[in-house]
Every structure is written in C-alpha cells, then in structure tokens.
Design a protein around this motif. Structure first.
Motif, PDB file in Angstrom:
ATOM      1  N   GLN A  18     -24.074 -29.918  -4.898  1.00  0.00           N
ATOM      2  CA  GLN A  18     -23.093 -29.156  -4.107  1.00  0.00           C
ATOM      3  C   GLN A  18     -21.785 -28.257  -5.283  1.00  0.00           C
ATOM      4  N   THR A  48     -21.284 -24.476  -5.406  1.00  0.00           N
ATOM      5  CA  THR A  48     -20.349 -24.032  -4.963  1.00  0.00           C
ATOM      6  C   THR A  48     -19.365 -23.584  -5.966  1.00  0.00           C
ATOM      7  N   SER A  52     -17.347 -25.859  -6.790  1.00  0.00           N
ATOM      8  CA  SER A  52     -15.825 -26.089  -6.025  1.00  0.00           C
ATOM      9  C   SER A  52     -15.437 -27.731  -6.382  1.00  0.00           C
ATOM     10  N   HIS A  95     -16.389 -30.934  -4.068  1.00  0.00           N
ATOM     11  CA  HIS A  95     -17.681 -31.529  -4.193  1.00  0.00           C
ATOM     12  C   HIS A  95     -17.875 -32.417  -5.406  1.00  0.00           C
TER      13      HIS A  95
END
Length: 120
Positions: free
Chosen positions: A40, A44, A46, A49
């Motif tokens: 993830q 993403t 991000s 994660h």
C-alpha cells in the motif's frame, strides 16, 4: 513480507556487567530489519502505510541511551519489544546490537547479539 532496513544506528549507552561500563559508558551499534507489508505504501506513496524512519530511530535511541542493562541481550529484547508496541504495521523485527568496546582481553572487531521477535 517486505522489509525496511536501518543499518549502523550508533548510540552511547551505559550497559554492561563490569561496574566501569555503567560509569564510563560506550558506543553501541544497532542494525534493524522491520518486516512489514509495503504494498500500500508503494501504491499510495503515503507514509500512513509504512513507518516513519525518524520515529524508529528516536525509539531505538530512547531504549539504548536509557535505563542501563547488564546484558546486550536485554537491551536488544527491549528494542524489539518497544518497536513492536509502537509501530503496529511492523509484523516482525530483527535487532542486531553490537558492542564494539566489550571488555574482552583480546583482539576482535565487535561482539553482537541477533534476535528476531514477531507480533504473534
């Protein structure tokens, strides 16, 4: 399982069996492997994660420079325990803790312990 690796984290601590080690202190070196699913994070882009590397560093520093322990085995166990408690995405942690200045009468590069702890 994916891994995040942090190598050569260096701290000054007061761990040891010999009384002088708890007075003068010495350098300790930590190497970490954090097993975590990074799919993830990769998809993403991000940080939610993954784990914040700086926060991991601060956590290890807190343990290694904190309460003196007699054995590096106990310090490594503390590092693993705290990392699993604070970083919930980490499924497994391997800690190698080196004590290059161990009071051993002889010529050697370092002494270390290596341990792996899992969440479940």
């Amino acid at each position: 399982m994916d891994e995040i690796r942090l190598r050569g984290l260096q701290f000054f601590g007061y761990h040891g069996v010999m009384p002088e080690e708890t007075v003068t202190g010495q350098r300790f070196i930590v190497h970490l492997n954090l097993k975590i699913d990074l799919k993830q994070a990769g998809l993403t882009d991000s940080i939610k994660h993954t784990v914040d590397y700086a926060a991991v560093y601060r956590t290890v520093k807190e343990v290694v420079t904190g309460v003196p322990r007699r054995l590096i085995e106990a310090v490594a166990e503390d590092v693993a325990k705290v990392l699993l408690e604070r970083f919930l995405l980490v499924e497994e942690v391997t800690v190698e803790l080196e004590k290059p200045g161990a009071p051993i009468p002889g010529i050697f590069e370092t002494v270390s312990v290596l341990m792996t702890r899992r969440r479940h």
